[in-house]
Design a protein around this motif. Sequence first.
Motif, mmCIF file in Angstrom:
data_model
loop_
_atom_site.group_PDB
_atom_site.id
_atom_site.type_symbol
_atom_site.label_atom_id
_atom_site.label_comp_id
_atom_site.label_asym_id
_atom_site.label_seq_id
_atom_site.Cartn_x
_atom_site.Cartn_y
_atom_site.Cartn_z
ATOM 1 N N ALA A 13 18.776 10.622 4.073
ATOM 2 C CA ALA A 13 18.655 11.240 4.947
ATOM 3 C C ALA A 13 19.472 12.680 3.767
ATOM 4 O O ALA A 13 18.828 13.873 4.412
ATOM 5 N N THR A 14 20.064 12.334 2.810
ATOM 6 C CA THR A 14 20.614 13.225 1.654
ATOM 7 C C THR A 14 18.992 13.691 0.586
ATOM 8 O O THR A 14 19.075 14.806 0.550
ATOM 9 N N THR A 15 18.771 12.499 0.766
ATOM 10 C CA THR A 15 16.623 12.632 -0.536
ATOM 11 C C THR A 15 16.230 13.760 0.217
ATOM 12 O O THR A 15 15.900 14.567 -0.651
ATOM 13 N N LYS A 16 16.904 13.897 1.331
ATOM 14 C CA LYS A 16 15.330 14.925 2.672
ATOM 15 C C LYS A 16 15.816 16.198 1.624
ATOM 16 O O LYS A 16 14.954 16.765 1.707
ATOM 17 N N THR A 17 17.060 16.531 1.903
ATOM 18 C CA THR A 17 17.602 17.845 1.783
ATOM 19 C C THR A 17 17.091 18.518 0.330
ATOM 20 O O THR A 17 17.439 19.399 -0.301
ATOM 21 N N PHE A 213 1.281 12.305 -10.602
ATOM 22 C CA PHE A 213 1.902 12.644 -9.785
ATOM 23 C C PHE A 213 3.226 11.966 -8.706
ATOM 24 O O PHE A 213 2.036 10.958 -8.279
ATOM 25 N N HIS A 214 3.883 11.010 -9.191
ATOM 26 C CA HIS A 214 4.986 10.236 -8.467
ATOM 27 C C HIS A 214 4.910 10.501 -7.019
ATOM 28 O O HIS A 214 5.549 11.544 -6.707
ATOM 29 N N PHE A 215 4.791 9.434 -5.971
ATOM 30 C CA PHE A 215 5.402 9.609 -4.593
ATOM 31 C C PHE A 215 6.685 9.154 -4.206
ATOM 32 O O PHE A 215 6.136 7.667 -4.694
ATOM 33 N N MET A 216 7.115 9.553 -3.261
ATOM 34 C CA MET A 216 8.625 8.758 -2.840
ATOM 35 C C MET A 216 9.344 9.422 -1.791
ATOM 36 O O MET A 216 8.308 10.262 -1.084
ATOM 37 N N GLY A 217 10.306 8.312 -1.511
ATOM 38 C CA GLY A 217 10.451 8.931 0.045
ATOM 39 C C GLY A 217 10.601 8.471 1.025
ATOM 40 O O GLY A 217 9.784 7.474 1.037
ATOM 41 N N GLU A 218 11.064 8.165 1.987
ATOM 42 C CA GLU A 218 10.295 7.516 3.444
ATOM 43 C C GLU A 218 8.783 7.982 3.817
ATOM 44 O O GLU A 218 8.980 8.999 3.756
ATOM 45 N N TRP A 238 14.407 1.484 -0.198
ATOM 46 C CA TRP A 238 13.749 2.395 1.348
ATOM 47 C C TRP A 238 13.076 3.380 0.312
ATOM 48 O O TRP A 238 12.077 3.630 1.963
ATOM 49 N N SER A 239 12.372 3.574 0.110
ATOM 50 C CA SER A 239 11.035 4.877 -0.788
ATOM 51 C C SER A 239 9.931 4.345 -0.932
ATOM 52 O O SER A 239 10.257 3.253 -2.223
ATOM 53 N N ILE A 240 9.047 4.522 -0.724
ATOM 54 C CA ILE A 240 7.753 4.454 -1.288
ATOM 55 C C ILE A 240 7.757 4.339 -2.683
ATOM 56 O O ILE A 240 8.347 5.437 -3.379
ATOM 57 N N HIS A 241 6.730 4.120 -3.545
ATOM 58 C CA HIS A 241 6.636 4.233 -5.039
ATOM 59 C C HIS A 241 5.143 4.359 -4.856
ATOM 60 O O HIS A 241 4.551 3.443 -5.471
ATOM 61 N N SER A 242 4.454 5.310 -5.260
ATOM 62 C CA SER A 242 3.347 5.928 -5.650
ATOM 63 C C SER A 242 2.646 6.397 -6.290
ATOM 64 O O SER A 242 3.773 7.707 -6.790
ATOM 65 N N GLY A 243 2.123 7.323 -6.347
ATOM 66 C CA GLY A 243 1.173 8.010 -7.772
ATOM 67 C C GLY A 243 -0.054 8.308 -7.524
ATOM 68 O O GLY A 243 -0.952 7.016 -7.388
#
Length: 274
Positions: A13-17, A213-218, A238-243
């Motif tokens: 929730a904090t990461t989204k902000t 470009f590294h992708f993260m987050g829910e 809890w995060s994806i990890h892709s790029g």
Amino acid sequence: MLKTQTRHAIDPATTKTLDTDQLRDHFHVGGLFSDGEIDLVYSHYDRLILGSAVPAGGSLVLDAVAETGTPSILDRREMGVLNIGDTGSVSVGGQDHTLENGEVLYIGMGSGPVTFGGNGRFYVLSAPAHQTYPTKLIKLSDARRVELGSRETANERVIIQFLHPEVCQSCQLLMGYTQFAEGSVWNTMPAHLHDRRMEAYLYFGLPQDQRVFHFMGEPSQTRHIVMANEEAVISPPWSIHSGAGTSSYTFCWAMAGDNVDFTDMDMVAMEDLR
């Protein structure tokens, strides 16, 4: 010289902000691989330590690290060391190990101080341990290779597994790296989660004028972090990890958590990504 910093764990929730700079402050790790320095980041995700050691022809000793609260870093920890540079040496427990480019040394709990020498550029990973396993040098010929992907989906790659149950025993640290065929740029897609383990990536072998470009987050709240060569990123459980890169590259992956089952993944369907 030893430099350390701490990264505290934060929730989805904090990461989204967070804005770009705040995301980088929490998850991006830059400034590694400085000559004559050991640089470590202590993460509160599964207490993983990641960092670098560059002896630059001299020697560097890694022993006491205040963040661990023990007289020596390996008193209650295990370690994996990857050499991404020229030939170097790692001395531990009274034994010298020569690491060529692309080789990994596993160091068991209780081994004492670690000395880095030669012209290696060492990527260092450490996780808490509950048992001592033998220190082991793992050459490329000893590693487990898994070929995946295709040119059609721009993800033709080989996964080279070093700290893996079929190669080298460890308590909780899994480690290896993934190399891409020319023209392939997508890593870890389709994406997945594993809430039982955190993960960290080191991107390397990337031309200086290119980026990943590294992708993260829910899955429903993805974010991206732009990565340059020899930069690392921390991935919460809890995060994806892709790029995806603007050219081919290699990345070292490492995991710590509840198990050493490499295939323990919760897949995320493409249609669920946002």
